[in-house]
Design a protein around this motif. Structure first.
Motif, short mmCIF file in Angstrom:
data_model
loop_
_atom_site.label_atom_id
_atom_site.label_comp_id
_atom_site.label_asym_id
_atom_site.label_seq_id
_atom_site.Cartn_x
_atom_site.Cartn_y
_atom_site.Cartn_z
N ALA A 99 0.81 -1.22 0.00
CA ALA A 99 0.00 0.00 0.00
C ALA A 99 0.85 1.27 0.00
CB ALA A 99 -0.94 -0.01 1.21
N ARG A 100 1.99 1.27 0.69
CA ARG A 100 2.81 2.48 0.79
C ARG A 100 3.91 2.56 -0.26
NH1 ARG A 100 3.78 2.62 7.38
NH2 ARG A 100 1.71 3.34 7.97
N THR A 101 3.96 1.61 -1.16
CA THR A 101 5.06 1.55 -2.12
C THR A 101 4.97 2.69 -3.13
OG1 THR A 101 5.19 -0.86 -1.91
CG2 THR A 101 6.16 0.13 -3.88
N SER A 102 6.12 3.31 -3.38
CA SER A 102 6.27 4.30 -4.43
C SER A 102 7.59 3.99 -5.13
CB SER A 102 6.29 5.72 -3.86
OG SER A 102 7.45 5.93 -3.07
N PRO A 103 7.85 4.56 -6.31
CA PRO A 103 9.10 4.26 -7.01
C PRO A 103 10.35 4.53 -6.17
CG PRO A 103 7.57 5.32 -8.51
CD PRO A 103 6.94 5.36 -7.15
N SER A 104 10.32 5.57 -5.35
CA SER A 104 11.51 5.92 -4.57
C SER A 104 11.68 5.09 -3.31
CB SER A 104 11.46 7.41 -4.19
OG SER A 104 10.32 7.67 -3.39
#
Length: 429
Positions: A99-104
């Motif tokens: 759920a909290r995943t982003s590219p960075s």
């Protein structure tokens, strides 16, 4: 914990995850109500089953803990995964976005695929089935086209499912492959999994999908065709299939048929009877789910005592350096984290790292790096100066041997310790 026996009761783990916000490529959690409406035994092919759901989890460690609990179960295990795949930029390894995943933040907030493979290899061949309904971002999709073995699990695990390309711009993929499974099961049909997979692929797999059919590498999805004559045809109702009225995506548990007289289902958190902590813990249903439930409900001392009893039992039964003993050591480390005892958690994770190295694992093995990273993270959460000072030398020595993926981790640790000494402040910032 190595599984070496098979019971009539099974375990099903349903994991549906995707980032919150514009990074989401698939409505992964949309399949959970349909699967939750299916009798748990249909998910595992057994008369009774325990069902555990993870809907858009936030933390990869939480997922790993639940996966380990499922892996430790004695009966057949079925893992259902809906979500999206990305590659980390450093090692080019696939990760399941949470759920909290982003590219960075991918390498810290997503679940590495090799963690799943590493846990499943502990099970006896032939007792585990994995069914996936995934999409990949463009970069991962291009990599899979040339190296589909990136998603290989381990020998003896049956794998069915599909991985699709990224949806169009502003589009959201739907886990129709798994929804079709649920629709069949809710109709009352119980076809062999291979037959069900074949029919569902013909209905729901896009032309460009990679299809898994029990063995790696996956093959390019065939054009829809009539089912093989080797299996009877299976009617697949149209999807999507809405859940039955009043159904929610809640965790359900069906007690195992093997249960001690006088004990309630799942009552395995108590330490050994008569106060003898060296006696074998009570047998019956797998203890880990109820231990975790005790911890999550605030009964931390009870959970820790039960895990310690099982660890001692593993030492006596399998040996101090065994995989079983290591499993319970890591359970205790995570229980200490849940109990907000970072000093104990740090000590236990360092001990787990040392135990893995003693078993011959390399300094850059993911499990070794993970144990050291967790020890480091717990040390950073310390607010007691004396505890931080006592643990720092051992952690620094371990960090020098196992720098991990965060190459500056040792320097950050040393600078923080020096700043704390210079200012006299606590470790927490």
């Amino acid at each position: 914990m190595v599984i070496d026996r098979e019971d009539t009761a099974g375990t099903a783990l349903l994991l549906a995850a995707a980032p919150v916000g514009k990074g989401r490529l698939i409505d992964a959690a949309g399949v959970l109500p349909a699967l939750a409406a299916v009798p748990p035994g249909a998910l595992t092919g057994t008369a009774a089953a325990t069902l555990v759901e993870l809907a858009d989890p936030l933390d990869p460690q939480t997922v790993l803990t639940r996966l380990r609990a499922a892996v430790a179960a004695s009966g057949p295990l079925s893992v259902y995964i809906a979500g999206q795949l990305h590659l980390d930029h450093r090692q080019r390894l696939p990760h399941l976005a949470l759920a909290r995943t982003s590219p960075s933040t991918l390498r810290y907030t997503a679940l590495p695929w090799h963690w799943i493979a590493g846990e499943l290899k502990l099970r006896r061949p032939g007792t585990t089935t994995v069914v996936v309904d995934l999409v990949a971002d463009e970069q991962t999709w291009q990599q899979l086209a040339t190296d589909p073995g990136l998603l290989a699990l381990c020998h003896g695990v049956r794998v069915y499912g599909r991985v699709g390309p990224p949806p169009g711009r502003r589009a959201l993929a739907s886990p129709d492959y798994l929804k079709a499974y649920a629709a069949v099961w809710r109709s009352g049909a119980r076809p062999p999994l291979a037959a069900l997979h074949e029919q569902v692929v013909a209905q729901s797999a896009p032309d460009r999908a990679l299809v898994f059919a029990a063995d790696f590498p996956p093959a390019q999805a065939p054009a829809p065709a009539a089912p093989s004559s080797a299996v009877p045809p299976v009617h697949v109702p149209a999807v999507p299939a809405p859940p039955a009225p009043g159904t929610t995506a809640a965790t359900a548990a069906v007690p195992s048929a093997r249960q001690e007289p006088g004990r309630t289902a799942g009552d395995t958190t108590a330490p050994p009877p008569t106060g003898d902590t060296t006696a074998p813990p009570p047998t019956g249903a797998d203890p880990l789910p109820s231990i975790l439930a005790a911890a999550e409900s605030g009964r931390h001392e009870e959970a820790a005592a039960a895990a310690a009893a099982w660890e001692q039992h593993a030492h006596r039964t399998h040996g101090s350096g065994s995989a079983q003993a290591l499993h319970w050591l890591e359970v205790r480390a995570d229980l200490a984290r849940l109990a907000r005892d970072p000093a104990a958690s740090c000590r236990l994770w360092m001990a787990a790292a040392e135990a893995r190295l003693a078993r011959g694992q390399t300094l850059d093995a993911p499990d070794v790096e993970g144990a050291v990273d967790r020890a480091h993270h717990q040390w950073e959460r310390l607010s007691d100066p004396e505890a931080a000072r006592a643990l720092a030398p051992a952690l620094i020595a371990l960090r020098r041997r196992v720098p991990g993926r965060q190459r500056a981790a040792l320097q950050v640790l040393q600078r923080r310790l020096e700043r704390w000494h210079d200012t006299g402040e606590g470790v927490m910032r």
